[in-house]
Motif scaffolding. Structure first.
Motif, PDB file in Angstrom:
ATOM      1  N   ARG A  33     -11.630  16.451  -2.107  1.00  0.00           N
ATOM      2  CA  ARG A  33     -11.671  15.663  -0.881  1.00  0.00           C
ATOM      3  C   ARG A  33     -13.024  15.783  -0.191  1.00  0.00           C
ATOM      4  NH1 ARG A  33      -5.744  17.217   1.368  1.00  0.00           N
ATOM      5  NH2 ARG A  33      -4.617  16.151  -0.303  1.00  0.00           N
ATOM      6  N   LEU A  34     -13.351  14.690   0.509  1.00  0.00           N
ATOM      7  CA  LEU A  34     -14.635  14.653   1.218  1.00  0.00           C
ATOM      8  C   LEU A  34     -14.434  15.052   2.669  1.00  0.00           C
ATOM      9  CD1 LEU A  34     -15.796  11.144  -0.048  1.00  0.00           C
ATOM     10  CD2 LEU A  34     -16.425  13.371  -1.001  1.00  0.00           C
ATOM     11  N   LEU A  35     -15.377  15.795   3.195  1.00  0.00           N
ATOM     12  CA  LEU A  35     -15.358  16.078   4.624  1.00  0.00           C
ATOM     13  C   LEU A  35     -15.950  14.879   5.361  1.00  0.00           C
ATOM     14  CD1 LEU A  35     -16.599  19.768   4.686  1.00  0.00           C
ATOM     15  CD2 LEU A  35     -14.381  18.951   5.480  1.00  0.00           C
ATOM     16  N   PRO A  36     -15.514  14.649   6.600  1.00  0.00           N
ATOM     17  CA  PRO A  36     -16.038  13.486   7.345  1.00  0.00           C
ATOM     18  C   PRO A  36     -17.559  13.507   7.466  1.00  0.00           C
ATOM     19  CG  PRO A  36     -14.195  14.506   8.514  1.00  0.00           C
ATOM     20  CD  PRO A  36     -14.491  15.391   7.349  1.00  0.00           C
ATOM     21  N   VAL A  37     -18.158  14.696   7.398  1.00  0.00           N
ATOM     22  CA  VAL A  37     -19.604  14.759   7.569  1.00  0.00           C
ATOM     23  C   VAL A  37     -20.334  14.156   6.361  1.00  0.00           C
ATOM     24  CG1 VAL A  37     -19.944  17.064   6.557  1.00  0.00           C
ATOM     25  CG2 VAL A  37     -21.449  16.283   8.401  1.00  0.00           C
ATOM     26  N   ARG A  93     -13.899   3.710  13.063  1.00  0.00           N
ATOM     27  CA  ARG A  93     -12.633   3.302  12.458  1.00  0.00           C
ATOM     28  C   ARG A  93     -12.789   2.972  10.971  1.00  0.00           C
ATOM     29  NH1 ARG A  93      -9.915  -2.254  14.154  1.00  0.00           N
ATOM     30  NH2 ARG A  93     -12.066  -2.720  13.656  1.00  0.00           N
ATOM     31  N   ARG A  94     -13.816   2.198  10.673  1.00  0.00           N
ATOM     32  CA  ARG A  94     -13.977   1.771   9.278  1.00  0.00           C
ATOM     33  C   ARG A  94     -14.299   2.945   8.369  1.00  0.00           C
ATOM     34  NH1 ARG A  94     -16.312  -2.156  12.391  1.00  0.00           N
ATOM     35  NH2 ARG A  94     -15.249  -4.172  12.338  1.00  0.00           N
ATOM     36  N   THR A  95     -15.214   3.779   8.815  1.00  0.00           N
ATOM     37  CA  THR A  95     -15.601   4.913   7.974  1.00  0.00           C
ATOM     38  C   THR A  95     -14.428   5.862   7.755  1.00  0.00           C
ATOM     39  OG1 THR A  95     -17.915   4.824   8.605  1.00  0.00           O
ATOM     40  CG2 THR A  95     -17.091   6.945   7.870  1.00  0.00           C
ATOM     41  N   LEU A  96     -13.682   6.141   8.833  1.00  0.00           N
ATOM     42  CA  LEU A  96     -12.562   7.069   8.684  1.00  0.00           C
ATOM     43  C   LEU A  96     -11.461   6.468   7.823  1.00  0.00           C
ATOM     44  CD1 LEU A  96     -12.302   8.753  12.203  1.00  0.00           C
ATOM     45  CD2 LEU A  96     -13.379   9.595  10.111  1.00  0.00           C
ATOM     46  N   GLY A  97     -11.275   5.157   7.974  1.00  0.00           N
ATOM     47  CA  GLY A  97     -10.291   4.484   7.131  1.00  0.00           C
ATOM     48  C   GLY A  97     -10.661   4.580   5.659  1.00  0.00           C
ATOM     49  N   TRP A  98     -11.945   4.358   5.428  1.00  0.00           N
ATOM     50  CA  TRP A  98     -12.428   4.450   4.045  1.00  0.00           C
ATOM     51  C   TRP A  98     -12.258   5.864   3.515  1.00  0.00           C
ATOM     52  CZ3 TRP A  98     -16.590   7.492   2.467  1.00  0.00           C
ATOM     53  CH2 TRP A  98     -17.024   7.296   1.149  1.00  0.00           C
ATOM     54  N   LEU A  99     -12.606   6.842   4.368  1.00  0.00           N
ATOM     55  CA  LEU A  99     -12.513   8.245   3.962  1.00  0.00           C
ATOM     56  C   LEU A  99     -11.068   8.614   3.651  1.00  0.00           C
ATOM     57  CD1 LEU A  99     -14.318  10.818   3.788  1.00  0.00           C
ATOM     58  CD2 LEU A  99     -13.519  11.380   6.089  1.00  0.00           C
ATOM     59  N   GLU A 100     -10.152   8.112   4.493  1.00  0.00           N
ATOM     60  CA  GLU A 100      -8.744   8.433   4.297  1.00  0.00           C
ATOM     61  C   GLU A 100      -8.258   7.897   2.951  1.00  0.00           C
ATOM     62  OE1 GLU A 100      -6.534   7.457   7.882  1.00  0.00           O
ATOM     63  OE2 GLU A 100      -4.696   7.579   6.663  1.00  0.00           O
ATOM     64  N   GLU A 129     -20.074  -0.203   7.240  1.00  0.00           N
ATOM     65  CA  GLU A 129     -19.878  -0.694   5.861  1.00  0.00           C
ATOM     66  C   GLU A 129     -19.714   0.487   4.917  1.00  0.00           C
ATOM     67  OE1 GLU A 129     -22.419  -4.675   5.464  1.00  0.00           O
ATOM     68  OE2 GLU A 129     -23.646  -2.900   5.792  1.00  0.00           O
ATOM     69  N   PRO A 130     -18.642   1.247   5.131  1.00  0.00           N
ATOM     70  CA  PRO A 130     -18.519   2.507   4.397  1.00  0.00           C
ATOM     71  C   PRO A 130     -18.453   2.321   2.881  1.00  0.00           C
ATOM     72  CG  PRO A 130     -16.480   1.999   5.570  1.00  0.00           C
ATOM     73  CD  PRO A 130     -17.491   1.024   6.050  1.00  0.00           C
ATOM     74  N   SER A 131     -17.979   1.168   2.431  1.00  0.00           N
ATOM     75  CA  SER A 131     -17.846   1.028   0.981  1.00  0.00           C
ATOM     76  C   SER A 131     -19.213   0.997   0.299  1.00  0.00           C
ATOM     77  CB  SER A 131     -17.066  -0.258   0.659  1.00  0.00           C
ATOM     78  OG  SER A 131     -17.751  -1.347   1.235  1.00  0.00           O
ATOM     79  N   LYS A 132     -20.268   0.727   1.116  1.00  0.00           N
ATOM     80  CA  LYS A 132     -21.601   0.703   0.503  1.00  0.00           C
ATOM     81  C   LYS A 132     -22.285   2.069   0.525  1.00  0.00           C
ATOM     82  CE  LYS A 132     -22.483  -4.150   1.522  1.00  0.00           C
ATOM     83  NZ  LYS A 132     -23.241  -5.035   2.403  1.00  0.00           N
TER      84      LYS A 132
END
Lengths: 418, 81, 335
Positions: free
Chosen positions: A247-251, A229-236, A414-417
């Motif tokens: 744009r970044l791919l989820p991978v 959830r956190r990573t996808l939220g950050w990616l979005e 901790e996607p922001s890191k």
């Protein structure tokens, strides 16, 4: 002086076919220049040179198939003998005309015969080596060794003579001494250079590597479910403020998290060679890329841990594009220290991958899908991704594997890191 | 821009991404990604090229609504008028 | 070896060195005994065991019937039973009667028993020509035995090795064949008073030189050293290497030498075809091909049964003159 050899472009490669020289004798090359295109069972690979210097001699002709390790070209390095090397092209002649008269028998060297690739000078292996090191053309020497061969003493004498002749008139370094040979190195039709081998050959190559892996590597497998959830939220939110091109791919965050986790669990990043675990410092992540016409190849993103997410995305885009066009560099084919395979696109929940030898681990990424998720006594719905690790039990134990997956999970929280 | 033209543009892009495929044989309700073996990288390229050719900026959140030819025709026609 | 000062050196024959080694082994380890044809009362066909019967008695210095297969087999049995037998075979030619025991039993027993039974047997035999003993007593088949996995083959060419290799061989858990060249027994040489066991693993650089490596063993080594002396007077410095062990071969020593001198000559009293010299030449090619400045050369015995007539026997064997002549051609330089 350096020997440019047929590289091993994969654990399963035994020989390769030279498709094309990108250089000709006399050309100056720099470390990492692409100088040849080599066809393996898998692909046409652009091969880099690993030292600075001048191409002395091309020993293999396009179309020839030679075993890995075969010397394909002699590169005269800048490091040794810069002076003598420069006198090379005229050294021998000058020696006879103006140098202090060397020794009696050197007075009339036979005029260098016209070049013909079929012609071979009879010289000892050591003499050949010395001549290459000093940039002496064997054809200008008078043999004095056993069986009328050119021996080391003949070469040493020529080196001395060239020194005596002095460097007053160095010829332009780039003057190609064998321009006549250039047509022989003409490029084959472009279709042959780029693009992958026929699917059958690639299948055989994959079969060989994978059979070796399962024969030799005692795999252990671990998997863990990751709340994305956190990573996808950050990616979005990242992608929302980017134009579509950026744009970044989820991978990408996944690759970044893998690279960072490997810094913490370096044992999984490296090789098992010669009965020895050899962890590597550089983190070069091999990406399993399937080809539209069938088959699979796993080139590496070099130093993935040093790249930010945007650089990673750019590197990934570049790598995938070139892989599908069949334009990979040799380092990308050989340098992977671990492989990541992502089958999530196809709806696969988890992957138990086969390690690509001599690597010691493979990370599998499954599909991210909505799942019931219990946390803190509450049930919710989360995007969940199953990450797996195949480890070589000779090199590491489940402990390291578990630590890696745990680290990966924490990174993705901790996607922001990233 | 009429739907026919939109469809032709979609076919051209798909053909570039999956050269061995025959996009014109897709039926209106086929899931394109599945039918043509399009992975997420190809999909991103598809949207980038769509943007370049038609000038439509498609937000990521809409990707999920664009699975079939029929869905795309409708979505793009709405935004290209 | 530690350097020895003149007062601690003494002169003795190669035969005496062998005899000292035998006596020392018998004194140090009561499991050691010697058996073979005429080793007792007669003192050994080459007199290597002379007077040992008096000191150690017929239990430990045992004369055997003329049956190589029988007494080598008995030696294997004794070794399996916990003894440390030294079996003497009169010449390498006769060892062929016991070849089955040596190869099919001694060399394979550890393997065939699944690692349960090792055979700590030492077999000594005389080898080589030059003494007009003709075609049934004069051959140098040492290299044949070097072909067999499961045994060690050592070749003492010096007094030091004649004195020191036996004890080390007795310590080895597996069969060791020691080849003593019959032409060396009478050779006098110097030996340190305190000479003792030596390793049986490594080749030895006997004489350093820059122009060519002569790789040899056994009596040919003595000829190689003589040739090197002659060549030195002409300005050609030959490096001389004593292989010492033919199996295993210490290739690191001769490869490193050839990589320095860029030329190699192998002097081998065996026949050329399929010989240990062929093996060494192949290893040089495999290991240091790009360091070679001339083809590897070999001097071997003529491929004939050893002639009896003195001049013909001499012609059949590699001689000092042949070595010198060949090296002059190999090292031919400008001028």
């Amino acid at each position: 002086m350096g020997e440019f050899r047929m590289p091993s472009l994969g654990a399963d490669m035994e020989s390769g076919t030279l498709l094309e020289w990108r250089v000709k004798p006399g050309d100056r090359v720099k470390r990492r220049d692409i100088i040849a295109v080599v066809d393996t069972d898998k692909a046409a690979i652009e091969v880099e040179v690993y030292e600075d210097g001048v191409v002395e001699e091309l020993l293999v002709k396009p179309g020839e198939k030679v075993p890995v390790g075969t010397v394909m070209a002699i590169i005269r390095s800048d490091a040794d003998q810069p002076r003598e090397a420069e006198t090379k092209a005229v050294g021998a002649e000058q020696a006879t005309t103006e140098a202090a008269p060397p020794r009696a028998q050197k007075k009339e060297p036979p005029a260098p015969p016209p070049e013909s690739p079929a012609e071979r000078v009879k010289a000892s292996p050591y003499a050949r080596r010395l001549a290459a090191e000093h940039g002496i053309d064997l054809k200008t020497l008078v043999p004095s060794g056993p069986h009328e061969s050119i021996c080391a003493a003949d070469v040493k004498q020529a080196v001395e003579a060239a020194k005596a002749a002095g460097p007053e008139e160095p010829p332009p370094v780039a003057a190609p001494p064998r321009a006549e040979e250039a047509p022989a190195a003409a490029a084959p039709a472009p279709e042959e250079v780029s693009g992958w081998k026929d699917p059958e050959a690639m299948r055989r190559a994959i079969a060989k590597a994978m059979a070796r892996s399962k024969r030799e590597i005692p795999h252990y497998y671990l998997q863990t479910r990751v709340d994305m959830r956190r990573t996808l939220g950050w990616l979005e939110s990242e992608n929302r403020r980017r134009s579509i091109k950026d744009r970044l791919l989820p991978v990408v965050p996944l690759l970044k998290a893998v690279a960072m986790s490997l810094q913490e669990v370096p044992e999984l990043n490296g090789y098992w060679i010669d009965d020895r675990h050899q962890p590597q410092e550089a983190i070069n992540i091999g990406i399993a890329i399937s080809l539209r016409q069938g088959g699979l190849i796993a080139p590496a993103i070099l130093d993935a841990d040093l790249l930010g997410v945007d650089e990673l995305m750019a590197a990934l885009r570049d790598l995938i594009t070139r892989t599908r066009d069949g334009r990979l560099k040799s380092a990308e084919m050989t340098a992977a220290t671990i492989t990541v395979t992502n089958l999530g696109d196809l709806g696969v929940e988890s992957v138990f991958g086969v390690i690509y030898p001599p690597q010691v681990a493979l990370v599998g990424i499954g599909k991210t899908m909505e799942q019931p998720w219990a946390e803190n006594g509450l049930l919710g719905v989360r995007p969940v991704m199953t990450a797996s690790l195949s480890g070589d039990h000779r090199a590491t134990d489940g402990l390291q594997g578990a630590r890696f997956l745990d680290t990966l999970n924490r990174r993705l929280q901790e996607p922001s890191k990233l | 821009m009429n739907e026919e033209k939109i469809e032709q543009t979609i076919f051209n892009i798909l053909k570039r991404i999956a050269p061995e495929s025959e996009p014109s044989r897709l039926s209106a309700d086929d899931n394109i990604r599945r039918a043509l073996d399009i992975d997420s990288f190809d999909a991103l390229n598809f949207f980038i090229q769509l943007h370049e050719e038609l000038g439509v900026e498609i937000p990521e959140s809409d990707y999920g609504r664009l699975n079939t030819l029929a869905e795309m025709r409708r979505y793009l026609a709405d935004r290209l008028d | 070896m530690s350097p020895s000062s003149p007062e601690t050196m003494r002169r003795l024959t190669y035969r005496d060195a062998v005899r000292e080694a035998l006596a020392e082994a018998m004194r140090k380890d009561e499991r050691v005994f010697l058996m073979g044809e005429d080793v007792g009362r007669y003192g050994g066909c080459f007199a290597a065991s002379k007077r040992l019967l008096e000191e150690f008695g017929p239990e430990r210095i045992r004369d055997t019937p003329l049956s190589e297969s029988g007494f080598v087999g008995a030696g294997i049995g004794a070794a399996l039973g916990g003894m440390r037998p030294i079996v003497e075979i009169m010449t390498v030619n006769f060892s062929l009667l016991a070849a089955d025991q040596i190869m099919n039993t001694a060399a394979t027993y550890l393997h065939m028993s699944g690692g349960q039974f090792n055979v700590p047997l030492v077999i000594r035999m005389a080898t080589g020509g030059g003494r007009q003993l003709a075609a049934q007593h004069s051959h140098c088949l040492d290299g044949w035995y070097a072909h067999i996995p499961g045994i060690r083959v050592v070749s003492p060419a010096t007094h030091e090795d004649a004195r020191g290799m036996l004890w080390t061989a007795l310590q080895d858990p597996d069969p060791v064949l020691i080849f003593e060249h019959s032409g060396l027994y009478n050779l006098e040489g110097e030996l340190a008073a305190d000479a003792g066991p030596v390793d049986i693993d490594r080749a030895k650089l006997c004489r350093p030189g820059r122009d060519i490596s002569i790789i040899s063993y056994s009596a040919s080594l003595i000829k190689a050293l003589e040739a090197a002396e002659i060549l030195s007077a002409e300005g050609i410095e030959a490096e001389v290497i004593d292989l010492r062990s033919l199996r295993p071969l210490d290739e690191a020593t001769f490869l490193s030498s050839v990589s320095r001198t860029h030329r190699a000559l192998i002097v081998d009293e065996g026949w050329r075809s399929g010989s240990i010299s062929a093996e060494i030449s192949a290893r040089i090619m495999e290991g240091v091909f790009f360091d070679l400045d001339a083809p590897v050369e070999r001097l071997c015995s003529a491929e004939v049964p050893m002639p009896y007539a003195k001049h013909m026997e001499a012609a059949a064997l590699p001689q000092v003159d042949n070595i010198v002549e060949l090296i002059r051609i190999m090292v031919k330089t400008h001028g």
